[in-house]
Design a protein around this motif. Structure first.
Motif, PDB file in Angstrom:
ATOM      1  N   GLY A 364       0.406  -1.484   0.009  1.00 43.50           N
ATOM      2  CA  GLY A 364       0.151  -0.166  -0.286  1.00 43.50           C
ATOM      3  C   GLY A 364       0.793   1.397  -0.270  1.00 43.50           C
ATOM      4  N   ARG A 365       0.088   1.857   0.146  1.00 44.08           N
ATOM      5  CA  ARG A 365       1.562   4.099   0.813  1.00 44.08           C
ATOM      6  C   ARG A 365       0.039   4.578   0.877  1.00 44.08           C
ATOM      7  NH1 ARG A 365       4.695   4.999  -3.523  1.00 44.08           N
ATOM      8  NH2 ARG A 365       4.425   2.832  -4.848  1.00 44.08           N
ATOM      9  N   THR A 366       1.031   5.094   1.692  1.00 43.43           N
ATOM     10  CA  THR A 366       0.584   6.341   2.788  1.00 43.43           C
ATOM     11  C   THR A 366      -0.159   7.387   1.851  1.00 43.43           C
ATOM     12  OG1 THR A 366       2.872   7.552   2.763  1.00 43.43           O
ATOM     13  CG2 THR A 366       1.943   5.465   4.232  1.00 43.43           C
ATOM     14  N   LYS A 367      -0.562   8.710   2.450  1.00 48.52           N
ATOM     15  CA  LYS A 367      -0.820   9.796   1.674  1.00 48.52           C
ATOM     16  C   LYS A 367       0.518  10.859   1.270  1.00 48.52           C
ATOM     17  CE  LYS A 367      -1.869  12.355   5.916  1.00 48.52           C
ATOM     18  NZ  LYS A 367      -0.658  13.368   5.929  1.00 48.52           N
ATOM     19  N   ASP A 368       1.364  10.647   2.419  1.00 50.15           N
ATOM     20  CA  ASP A 368       2.651  11.051   1.680  1.00 50.15           C
ATOM     21  C   ASP A 368       3.330  10.384   0.634  1.00 50.15           C
ATOM     22  OD1 ASP A 368       1.708  13.276   4.084  1.00 50.15           O
ATOM     23  OD2 ASP A 368       2.659  11.442   5.044  1.00 50.15           O
ATOM     24  N   GLY A 369       3.083   9.543   0.014  1.00 47.00           N
ATOM     25  CA  GLY A 369       3.486   9.041  -1.621  1.00 47.00           C
ATOM     26  C   GLY A 369       4.417   7.705  -0.887  1.00 47.00           C
ATOM     27  N   LEU A 370       4.590   7.103   0.382  1.00 48.52           N
ATOM     28  CA  LEU A 370       5.254   6.005   1.074  1.00 48.52           C
ATOM     29  C   LEU A 370       4.488   4.747   0.874  1.00 48.52           C
ATOM     30  CD1 LEU A 370       8.515   4.675   2.309  1.00 48.52           C
ATOM     31  CD2 LEU A 370       6.716   5.543   4.341  1.00 48.52           C
ATOM     32  N   GLY A 371       5.218   4.160  -0.032  1.00 46.03           N
ATOM     33  CA  GLY A 371       4.911   2.559  -0.589  1.00 46.03           C
ATOM     34  C   GLY A 371       5.132   1.680   0.230  1.00 46.03           C
ATOM     35  N   VAL A 372       4.719   1.161   0.866  1.00 51.09           N
ATOM     36  CA  VAL A 372       5.127   0.092   2.129  1.00 51.09           C
ATOM     37  C   VAL A 372       4.890  -1.284   0.633  1.00 51.09           C
ATOM     38  CG1 VAL A 372       5.194  -0.792   4.437  1.00 51.09           C
ATOM     39  CG2 VAL A 372       5.457   1.115   3.642  1.00 51.09           C
ATOM     40  N   GLY A 373       5.852  -2.222   0.945  1.00 51.36           N
ATOM     41  CA  GLY A 373       5.569  -3.875   0.688  1.00 51.36           C
ATOM     42  C   GLY A 373       6.633  -4.720   1.737  1.00 51.36           C
ATOM     43  N   PHE A 374       5.375  -5.748   1.974  1.00 51.34           N
ATOM     44  CA  PHE A 374       5.632  -7.063   2.683  1.00 51.34           C
ATOM     45  C   PHE A 374       5.637  -8.237   1.854  1.00 51.34           C
ATOM     46  CE2 PHE A 374       5.014 -10.053   6.223  1.00 51.34           C
ATOM     47  CZ  PHE A 374       6.600 -10.220   6.997  1.00 51.34           C
ATOM     48  N   PHE A 375       6.602  -9.237   1.814  1.00 56.25           N
ATOM     49  CA  PHE A 375       6.555 -10.509   1.230  1.00 56.25           C
ATOM     50  C   PHE A 375       6.650 -11.432   1.501  1.00 56.25           C
ATOM     51  CE2 PHE A 375       7.861 -14.294  -1.508  1.00 56.25           C
ATOM     52  CZ  PHE A 375       6.502 -14.733  -2.014  1.00 56.25           C
ATOM     53  N   ASN A 376       5.994 -12.665   1.928  1.00 60.42           N
ATOM     54  CA  ASN A 376       6.619 -13.939   2.367  1.00 60.42           C
ATOM     55  C   ASN A 376       5.642 -15.036   2.402  1.00 60.42           C
ATOM     56  OD1 ASN A 376       7.853 -14.187   5.614  1.00 60.42           O
ATOM     57  ND2 ASN A 376       6.400 -16.177   5.326  1.00 60.42           N
ATOM     58  N   ALA A 377       6.724 -16.007   1.794  1.00 63.18           N
ATOM     59  CA  ALA A 377       6.051 -17.286   1.547  1.00 63.18           C
ATOM     60  C   ALA A 377       6.942 -18.051   1.983  1.00 63.18           C
ATOM     61  CB  ALA A 377       6.370 -17.628  -0.452  1.00 63.18           C
ATOM     62  N   ILE A 378       6.327 -20.248   2.507  1.00 67.16           N
ATOM     63  CA  ILE A 378       7.095 -20.568   2.769  1.00 67.16           C
ATOM     64  C   ILE A 378       6.447 -21.912   2.026  1.00 67.16           C
ATOM     65  CG2 ILE A 378       6.766 -22.292   4.561  1.00 67.16           C
ATOM     66  CD1 ILE A 378       5.693 -20.379   6.299  1.00 67.16           C
ATOM     67  N   SER A 379       8.024 -22.706   1.559  1.00 68.84           N
ATOM     68  CA  SER A 379       7.774 -23.817   0.773  1.00 68.84           C
ATOM     69  C   SER A 379       8.154 -25.197   1.794  1.00 68.84           C
ATOM     70  CB  SER A 379       8.428 -24.008  -0.107  1.00 68.84           C
ATOM     71  OG  SER A 379      10.009 -23.922  -0.276  1.00 68.84           O
ATOM     72  N   GLU A 380       7.604 -26.373   1.431  1.00 66.76           N
ATOM     73  CA  GLU A 380       7.870 -27.403   2.973  1.00 66.76           C
ATOM     74  C   GLU A 380       8.852 -28.356   1.986  1.00 66.76           C
ATOM     75  OE1 GLU A 380       4.666 -30.320   1.678  1.00 66.76           O
ATOM     76  OE2 GLU A 380       5.176 -30.986  -0.129  1.00 66.76           O
ATOM     77  N   LYS A 381       9.505 -28.591   2.851  1.00 66.56           N
ATOM     78  CA  LYS A 381      10.656 -30.118   2.417  1.00 66.56           C
ATOM     79  C   LYS A 381      10.282 -31.202   1.787  1.00 66.56           C
ATOM     80  CE  LYS A 381      11.579 -30.357   7.528  1.00 66.56           C
ATOM     81  NZ  LYS A 381      12.246 -31.642   8.450  1.00 66.56           N
ATOM     82  N   THR A 382      11.023 -31.522   0.143  1.00 64.92           N
ATOM     83  CA  THR A 382      11.120 -31.398  -1.166  1.00 64.92           C
ATOM     84  C   THR A 382      12.575 -32.895  -1.058  1.00 64.92           C
ATOM     85  OG1 THR A 382      10.628 -29.699  -1.267  1.00 64.92           O
ATOM     86  CG2 THR A 382      11.522 -31.756  -3.327  1.00 64.92           C
ATOM     87  N   PHE A 383      12.266 -34.195  -1.083  1.00 66.21           N
ATOM     88  CA  PHE A 383      12.912 -35.260  -1.293  1.00 66.21           C
ATOM     89  C   PHE A 383      13.227 -35.603  -1.971  1.00 66.21           C
ATOM     90  CE2 PHE A 383      11.189 -35.216   2.899  1.00 66.21           C
ATOM     91  CZ  PHE A 383      12.915 -35.428   3.930  1.00 66.21           C
ATOM     92  N   ALA A 384      14.539 -36.502  -2.915  1.00 65.88           N
ATOM     93  CA  ALA A 384      15.001 -36.897  -4.225  1.00 65.88           C
ATOM     94  C   ALA A 384      14.345 -38.534  -3.789  1.00 65.88           C
ATOM     95  CB  ALA A 384      16.276 -36.567  -5.127  1.00 65.88           C
ATOM     96  N   THR A 385      14.647 -39.530  -4.762  1.00 63.62           N
ATOM     97  CA  THR A 385      14.283 -40.633  -4.477  1.00 63.62           C
ATOM     98  C   THR A 385      15.178 -41.559  -4.829  1.00 63.62           C
ATOM     99  OG1 THR A 385      11.532 -40.749  -4.300  1.00 63.62           O
ATOM    100  CG2 THR A 385      12.412 -42.327  -4.778  1.00 63.62           C
ATOM    101  N   ILE A 386      16.523 -42.281  -4.256  1.00 67.09           N
ATOM    102  CA  ILE A 386      17.530 -43.043  -3.973  1.00 67.09           C
ATOM    103  C   ILE A 386      17.336 -44.321  -3.977  1.00 67.09           C
ATOM    104  CG2 ILE A 386      19.563 -43.110  -4.271  1.00 67.09           C
ATOM    105  CD1 ILE A 386      19.157 -40.803  -4.653  1.00 67.09           C
ATOM    106  N   ARG A 387      17.164 -45.374  -5.528  1.00 68.11           N
ATOM    107  CA  ARG A 387      17.252 -46.830  -5.839  1.00 68.11           C
ATOM    108  C   ARG A 387      18.061 -47.038  -5.590  1.00 68.11           C
ATOM    109  NH1 ARG A 387      12.813 -49.931  -6.224  1.00 68.11           N
ATOM    110  NH2 ARG A 387      11.261 -48.254  -6.009  1.00 68.11           N
ATOM    111  N   ASN A 388      18.740 -48.342  -4.832  1.00 69.64           N
ATOM    112  CA  ASN A 388      19.335 -49.773  -5.360  1.00 69.64           C
ATOM    113  C   ASN A 388      19.443 -50.381  -5.995  1.00 69.64           C
ATOM    114  OD1 ASN A 388      21.419 -51.944  -4.733  1.00 69.64           O
ATOM    115  ND2 ASN A 388      22.163 -50.133  -2.700  1.00 69.64           N
TER     116      ASN A 388
END
Length: 816
Positions: A364-388
């Motif tokens: 958003g932006r204040t009436k004085d022209g200051l724009g403020v931004g906040f972003f946050n994201a979370i990704s899960e644990k990820t695994f590769a599969t190894i076969r013998n």
């Protein structure tokens, strides 16, 4: 760090210089518009027969904007507007008179696809009257609506809000009626709003654009000419809470196996205040995002693609400050690798992407022209599969831990045409994985008269990885004259050897110290032959930072012409001196020398108002001083508009590089290069049948084929001085010949069944093949492609828009 200190001093000096340049007024022909508060809400049907419209003052007297400012608007093409508001929304009525409304172009299209062969009307609203930020609400003469967000140097059609607009016709012309709810806008909480606006009418067949507030061609930016809106006061807007729940069902087959999947989630928009909005996606599913245009990558850098996920395309203008955020990193490929394979083990499955758990952004932006931004994201644990392969046992290896992505940005706007920003990005991975932090200072400053502009950025990267903590620095600075027919620019780009923002951004190169200068001449008023033309020259000198050596210089002559009959053409000629490439060898400190070369490009683009139109481009490049390399390409893109509802676009791109040399492999510290012939053929089809502005069938098809043929068996090894010596390369070290073929097809039916609500039925087909058979032709390659297992996916996604104010009684009942 002497370059860093020098860059900062230059930044400060130029900012001070621009701040003292005298102001130049943009207020000639300045207008104002009185908005009226209403109690009787009009029915949004485009007919403009509600009594409330009869009671409001009409504003007209539009000016010519394109192709030039000269001339007046004929009475037969006059435009009038009316503006009203209440505590729920803003209302606009537009009267667009036309002597022959039946002869207007009226091509149908879908949401946001408004640059088609149809007239259009645009309401451009700036709720801060800052000359920079502007939200545009567009409707075409076929009834298609679109919206975009205009900022200092960009217009983003990925910006989507829910608003209503309907049109109608009669013998005098056509009419548009808007309702824009306050949950689609952001404005400060004050008693008297300080808004401004402009209105644009695009007459496609007549090749003209008219504006209500005068815009002088070639001076400043369009939003600076918006006129004040007076009278908007004591707004008591409703709660700004909208929900977008969705459900998606998929069934797919691949190599004889069938899988089904159902997912559901929700996107939320909540007005934290009148100026700030929270956007969140819960349990996101991006299964219907468009396919990536994959090619065979022979270069030293990763292949990147544009963003196709709606959450990361809409409302991200603040987070793009400084170009340190590349959204495809979030939910992209895992950052880890499998380095501990035991004997007789192989990687059975390595995930191509990481699942995103949730993401949110506040801006958003204040009436004085200051724009403020906040972003946050979370990704899960990820695994590769190894076969013998002996015991058939499997195990999992963590290749991406639980990861948090974070961005904070502050953007202060100045003088209705400038901004200064700071941004910080952070990636924190759980456990002993790589973490990263990047900070940047960005400025884009012009004098008040828009004569000169200085822009640049200073970025500091910090990475904590396997090799410990490293810090890098990049700076860019440009100064340019931005007014008048003759313009010029100078610039400097610098990066040290450890600059790295690739955890949440993207940069391919570091370690440079480059200079650029250019000049151009262009017209802003039409001549007898041209609506516009531009001729420019640019020179670039490239150097390394460490060691301080030249890597090459290039000179470029570029031209663009646009005739009064809307036929465009242009040409480019460029010359590159002998250059040293420090990236192609794939070994730090090593470089390969390329001979001087000269190339040219020519393009033609016909009048898209006609049923048949085309784009045509030809490129050619040759190397000098006995170097046998040649490259050329042809691109042809014909299109035919069968009716206002059906458009078909074909494209064929053929490129050939003869006796090209490039990196092959590294064997026992020897860097091998090879001479190769490269052929690429890409064919695509884009077809769209629009039943109306709300329902359409779309076809998207692409086939890309590439062969890399080391037919002469000419191989070399790289010397320390950048030259190459003849060598014998054993194919047992890796056959570099390639036959690469990929096929993508998307067929979809989209139905926007209510404002903000949409159902999409999508069929997707994909085939891929890559082998070493580089001597076969296109037909044989295509035949082999169809021998591969095909992936078929059928999915249905339904998104529904819920405005809290329309259902809040349900919450009241549940709490009583």
């Amino acid at each position: 760090m002497s370059n860093t200190v020098f860059s900062i001093k230059v930044f400060i000096s130029v900012l001070f210089m621009l701040s003292i340049i005298p102001s130049e007024s943009f207020s000639q022909n300045q207008k104002s518009l009185q908005a009226e508060r209403i109690t009787n809400v009009p029915k949004i049907d485009g007919l403009l027969n509600d009594e409330i419209w009869n009671d409001l003052k009409a504003y007209g007297n539009f000016y010519k904007y394109q192709p030039g400012n000269e001339g007046t608007i004929p009475e037969a093409y006059r435009t009038e507007i009316k503006l009203a508001y209440d505590d729920q929304a803003v209302y606009v009525a537009a009267y667009m008179y036309h002597p022959n409304p039946d002869q207007m172009l009226k091509q149908f299209s879908q949401r946001d696809n408004v640059n088609v062969q149809a007239d259009s009307f645009t309401f451009a609203l700036n709720t801060y009257n800052d000359g920079i930020n502007e939200t545009r609400f567009i409707v075409t003469s076929a009834g298609t609506i679109g919206d975009s967000r205009v900022t200092l140097n960009d217009q983003d059609f990925g910006y989507d809000v829910v608003f209503e607009c309907k049109i109608s016709y009669d013998a005098k012309g056509w009419y548009a009626e808007y309702r824009i709810p306050y949950n689609a806008l952001r404005f400060p909480k004050v008693e008297l709003q300080n808004w401004s606006a402009n209105f644009y009418r695009n007459l496609k067949k007549e090749n003209e654009i008219h504006t209500w507030s005068f815009i002088e061609n070639g001076v400043g930016r369009e939003p600076q000419y918006s006129a004040p809106i007076t009278g908007v006061r004591n707004i008591d807007p409703p709660v700004r809470l909208t929900l977008f729940p969705f459900g998606q069902a998929n069934v797919g087959t691949f190599d004889g196996e069938t899988s089904t999947d159902f997912s559901a989630g929700m996107d939320i928009k909540y007005g934290l205040s009148d100026s700030f909005t929270l956007d969140a996606t819960l349990i996101p599913d991006f299964g219907q995002a468009a396919f990536d245009e994959v090619t065979l990558n022979l270069g030293p850098f990763e292949q990147t693609f544009g963003e196709n996920r709606q959450f990361f395309r809409e409302g991200i203008e603040l987070f793009n400050k400084g170009r340190v955020f590349f959204s495809r990193r979030v939910g992209g490929r895992p950052s880890g690798s499998v380095d501990d394979l035991q004997e007789n083990e192989f990687i059975e499955e390595f995930p191509s992407r990481v699942n995103l758990l949730n993401a949110l952004k506040i801006s958003g932006r204040t009436k004085d022209g200051l724009g403020v931004g906040f972003f946050n994201a979370i990704s899960e644990k990820t695994f590769a599969t190894i076969r013998n392969e002996d015991t058939n046992e499997t195990r999992e290896v963590l290749v991406e831990p639980l990861t948090n992505y974070n961005i904070i940005v502050l953007d202060q706007q100045i003088n209705d045409n400038s901004s200064v920003s700071i941004i910080n990005t952070n990636v924190t991975r759980e456990g002993h994985f790589r973490d990263a932090n990047t900070s940047g200072f960005i400025f884009d400053v012009a004098d008040k008269g828009n004569n000169f502009r200085a822009s640049g950025r200073a970025i500091v990267s910090n990475v904590n990885g396997d090799n410990g903590f490293t810090q890098g620095f990049l700076s860019e600075f440009d100064f340019q004259r931005i007014k008048g027919n003759f313009r010029y620019r100078v610039g400097h780009d610098f990066s040290n050897t450890t600059y790295d923002i690739n955890d949440l951004g993207v940069n391919f190169r570091n370690n440079f110290n480059n200079f650029v200068a250019g000049a151009s001449y262009e017209i802003f008023e039409p001549t007898k032959a041209f609506n516009r033309y531009r001729i420019g020259v640019t020179a670039r000198h490239r150097r390394l930072y460490q060691p301080n050596v030249s890597t090459g210089t290039s000179y470029d002559l570029d031209s663009f012409f646009f005739t009064i009959n809307r036929f465009a053409f242009g040409a480019n000629v460029d010359y590159n001196t002998e250059s040293d490439d420090y990236f192609e060898p794939r070994v730090a400190g090593r470089f390969v020398t390329f001979n001087p070369n000269i190339g040219s490009r020519v393009f033609l683009s016909s009048d898209f108002r006609k049923k048949f139109a085309y784009d045509f481009r030809v490129n050619y490049r040759t190397w000098l001083e006995g170097d046998p390399q040649r490259s050329y390409s042809v691109n042809f893109e014909p299109r035919y508009r069968f009716s206002d509802k059906f458009l078909l676009i074909l494209e064929t791109d053929i490129s050939v590089r003869d006796k090209n040399f490039g990196f092959v492999n590294i064997v026992d510290d020897a860097i091998f290069f090879g001479e190769r012939d490269i052929t690429n053929i890409e064919n695509s089809i884009a077809g769209s049948y629009n039943f109306d502005p709300y329902k359409a069938i779309d076809l998207r098809f692409r086939n890309f084929w590439s062969t890399v043929n080391y037919v002469e068996n000419v191989f070399t090894t790289l010397n320390q001085d950048g030259t190459r010596s003849d060598a014998i390369y054993d194919l047992e070290n890796g056959d570099p010949n390639r036959n690469f073929n990929i096929w993508n097809l998307d067929l979809s039916f989209r139905w926007r069944f209510a404002p903000g609500s949409e159902a999409t039925l999508l069929y997707r087909n994909q085939i891929f093949n890559q082998d070493n058979e580089s001597t076969i032709g296109y037909g044989e390659s295509l035949s082999r492609l169809f021998d591969q297992p095909q992936q078929h996916v059928l999915s249905l996604r339904v998104t529904y828009f819920i405005d809290y104010n329309n259902v809040k009684y349900l919450f009241n009942k549940s709490s009583s």
